[in-house]
Write a protein that holds these residues in place. Sequence first.
Motif, PDB file in Angstrom:
ATOM      1  N   SER A  97       0.843  -1.200   0.000  1.00 56.35           N
ATOM      2  CA  SER A  97       0.000   0.000   0.000  1.00 56.35           C
ATOM      3  C   SER A  97       0.873   1.243   0.000  1.00 56.35           C
ATOM      4  N   ASP A  98       0.543   2.180  -0.868  1.00 56.48           N
ATOM      5  CA  ASP A  98       1.344   3.398  -0.943  1.00 56.48           C
ATOM      6  C   ASP A  98       0.459   4.624  -0.722  1.00 56.48           C
ATOM      7  N   ARG A  99       1.057   5.777  -0.861  1.00 59.06           N
ATOM      8  CA  ARG A  99       0.369   7.051  -0.643  1.00 59.06           C
ATOM      9  C   ARG A  99      -0.882   7.161  -1.527  1.00 59.06           C
ATOM     10  N   GLY A 100      -0.732   6.821  -2.809  1.00 58.29           N
ATOM     11  CA  GLY A 100      -1.865   6.909  -3.725  1.00 58.29           C
ATOM     12  C   GLY A 100      -2.996   5.993  -3.332  1.00 58.29           C
ATOM     13  N   THR A 101      -2.660   4.817  -2.815  1.00 58.70           N
ATOM     14  CA  THR A 101      -3.689   3.872  -2.371  1.00 58.70           C
ATOM     15  C   THR A 101      -4.521   4.479  -1.256  1.00 58.70           C
ATOM     16  N   VAL A 102      -3.853   5.103  -0.295  1.00 55.27           N
ATOM     17  CA  VAL A 102      -4.566   5.682   0.848  1.00 55.27           C
ATOM     18  C   VAL A 102      -5.411   6.876   0.407  1.00 55.27           C
ATOM     19  N   LEU A 103      -4.886   7.704  -0.500  1.00 54.27           N
ATOM     20  CA  LEU A 103      -5.654   8.845  -0.982  1.00 54.27           C
ATOM     21  C   LEU A 103      -6.912   8.384  -1.713  1.00 54.27           C
ATOM     22  N   ARG A 104      -6.768   7.373  -2.557  1.00 52.27           N
ATOM     23  CA  ARG A 104      -7.943   6.865  -3.265  1.00 52.27           C
ATOM     24  C   ARG A 104      -8.945   6.264  -2.291  1.00 52.27           C
ATOM     25  N   ALA A 105      -8.448   5.528  -1.304  1.00 49.79           N
ATOM     26  CA  ALA A 105      -9.345   4.939  -0.306  1.00 49.79           C
ATOM     27  C   ALA A 105     -10.119   6.021   0.440  1.00 49.79           C
ATOM     28  N   ALA A 106      -9.463   7.167   0.698  1.00 46.36           N
ATOM     29  CA  ALA A 106     -10.143   8.262   1.391  1.00 46.36           C
ATOM     30  C   ALA A 106     -11.293   8.806   0.555  1.00 46.36           C
ATOM     31  N   LEU A 107     -11.042   9.039  -0.729  1.00 45.13           N
ATOM     32  CA  LEU A 107     -12.105   9.532  -1.606  1.00 45.13           C
ATOM     33  C   LEU A 107     -13.235   8.515  -1.723  1.00 45.13           C
ATOM     34  N   GLU A 108     -12.878   7.247  -1.884  1.00 44.61           N
ATOM     35  CA  GLU A 108     -13.902   6.212  -1.960  1.00 44.61           C
ATOM     36  C   GLU A 108     -14.713   6.149  -0.671  1.00 44.61           C
ATOM     37  N   GLY A 109     -14.042   6.294   0.471  1.00 44.29           N
ATOM     38  CA  GLY A 109     -14.741   6.217   1.749  1.00 44.29           C
ATOM     39  C   GLY A 109     -15.802   7.292   1.882  1.00 44.29           C
ATOM     40  N   VAL A 110     -15.493   8.512   1.450  1.00 42.62           N
ATOM     41  CA  VAL A 110     -16.481   9.585   1.504  1.00 42.62           C
ATOM     42  C   VAL A 110     -17.633   9.295   0.548  1.00 42.62           C
ATOM     43  N   ALA A 111     -17.315   8.854  -0.670  1.00 39.81           N
ATOM     44  CA  ALA A 111     -18.367   8.535  -1.628  1.00 39.81           C
ATOM     45  C   ALA A 111     -19.245   7.393  -1.127  1.00 39.81           C
ATOM     46  N   LEU A 112     -18.646   6.384  -0.523  1.00 43.03           N
ATOM     47  CA  LEU A 112     -19.411   5.260   0.008  1.00 43.03           C
ATOM     48  C   LEU A 112     -20.288   5.679   1.183  1.00 43.03           C
ATOM     49  N   SER A 113     -19.805   6.635   1.991  1.00 42.10           N
ATOM     50  CA  SER A 113     -20.630   7.107   3.108  1.00 42.10           C
ATOM     51  C   SER A 113     -21.845   7.880   2.591  1.00 42.10           C
ATOM     52  N   VAL A 114     -21.689   8.593   1.469  1.00 46.57           N
ATOM     53  CA  VAL A 114     -22.837   9.279   0.859  1.00 46.57           C
ATOM     54  C   VAL A 114     -23.845   8.244   0.355  1.00 46.57           C
ATOM     55  N   ARG A 115     -23.355   7.183  -0.270  1.00 51.00           N
ATOM     56  CA  ARG A 115     -24.261   6.115  -0.725  1.00 51.00           C
ATOM     57  C   ARG A 115     -24.970   5.474   0.459  1.00 51.00           C
ATOM     58  N   HIS A 116     -24.251   5.234   1.543  1.00 48.35           N
ATOM     59  CA  HIS A 116     -24.848   4.641   2.740  1.00 48.35           C
ATOM     60  C   HIS A 116     -25.976   5.531   3.261  1.00 48.35           C
ATOM     61  N   ALA A 117     -25.733   6.836   3.305  1.00 50.80           N
ATOM     62  CA  ALA A 117     -26.750   7.767   3.786  1.00 50.80           C
ATOM     63  C   ALA A 117     -27.956   7.786   2.857  1.00 50.80           C
ATOM     64  N   ALA A 118     -27.718   7.809   1.549  1.00 51.84           N
ATOM     65  CA  ALA A 118     -28.813   7.878   0.583  1.00 51.84           C
ATOM     66  C   ALA A 118     -29.724   6.663   0.666  1.00 51.84           C
ATOM     67  N   SER A 119     -29.174   5.543   1.101  1.00 53.29           N
ATOM     68  CA  SER A 119     -29.979   4.322   1.190  1.00 53.29           C
ATOM     69  C   SER A 119     -31.085   4.437   2.226  1.00 53.29           C
TER      70      SER A 119
END
Length: 476
Positions: free
Chosen positions: A361-383
Amino acid sequence: MAVRALLGIDLGTSGVKALVTGVDGAALGEADAEYPVVSARPGWAETDPGLWWSATVRAVRAALAGARERAGDCAVAAIGLDGQMHGLVLADAAGRPVRPALLWADQRAAAVLGRWTGLPAGLRGRLANPLVPGMTGPLLRWVAEHEPEAAAAARWALLPKDWLRLRLTGAAGTEPSDASATLLWDVPADGWSAEAAAAVDLPERLLPPVLPSGAAAGGLTAAAARELGVAPDVPVAAGAGDTPAALLATGLRPGQAQVTVGSGAQVVTLAGTAEPVPGVHVYRTATAAGWYRMAAVQNAGIALDWVRGLLGTSWPELYESADTGAPGADGVTFVPHLTGERTPVLDPAATGALSGLRLASDRGTVLRAALEGVALSVRHAASALPGGLPPQVRLAGGGTRHPAFRRLLADVLGVELHPVRLRSASALGAALLAAEAAGLPAPPIALEEAEPVRPGERSADYEPVFARYLERVRLG
């Protein structure tokens, strides 16, 4: 002859925006100014309201200077304002804050939410909203228990933009769109709940009078006018919370949904009734009548900014990481619950997590995971919204401007996104309320949408990623 203009002021969490628009709808000037959010202890979030005022003065003067440079002499006909919702400003009879403002992100009142869970079922149902510690009622209860001298010195318990209006006009008050988000509001009756205030042992005398959002709440005082560079006695609208103000500007219609990403995120649909939905907020609009439902995400931009600071990266580098690697960030999952979470988790003690890390895992992996985490939390809320999201959804907010993040959101949510081209939707909504307060026609709004963003081929790949995210949330 001076150009007649409207001034909209948007009091945000970490900064204020001022927008000057002609009565014909032409954008004339815009400026912003920042102020800090102070966290003296974990879970606390405060700002000195005096900093709100000094920042407002700077932003308004700069926006007016820009307007006059563009349009020549410019006379403000009315002022409207909106602000961050929830929170608490305790002010004395002269309007002076008796302590720093407590903000929506503050978690200290979690310990007093039992006062609300213990309400009789009928009374609790009339509040019609999930219990959130950053709401005005719980924060006021916390102050009453832990800082009784501050509660005793207060004449008014105000929401942030209501204190700013008090500073502008000298008159205390509020309006339904903000007041309905306090846990002290009888949602079906559309007014303060004296019964709820008494049941949680809060003095009703602290609750300010209520005006319609577009009503003139008072005239600009001579002292405030001198500081702002505006003529005195200009009418000031009662205003609105930032989300309902933005809905005025974007013109959301029944059957549509809007996703807004800023410090937090909101998924909003209009509602024909005030009927509560588990885990979802129902608040008044800034119109004469009406309601909207909101799935509220507490940690969006605020979580991304934390990751950005932790890794010492820039916003462009963070957002561009959305286009690197495959969905799922090589198995790394980021749960962004750094300040607790709201819809549908409803847990002020929820914490963030970064899991699935490996040596590769590198810096880019963690940055992408952060963006995905926010997007996934929006999907969770919308459900949690009745019916979920429609196939096409409006997209707004400063956190959605980068094309790579828009594509990621479309893939994760699985819907077609229509980005709205309004830089300051809330401030524009405030300007619309200013026109109403002055008895002027609503200025026309040229609402433009950017190119729609459709889910790509990788959208289906987010189904197992979302399942993994939900499992991490369940594990806490």
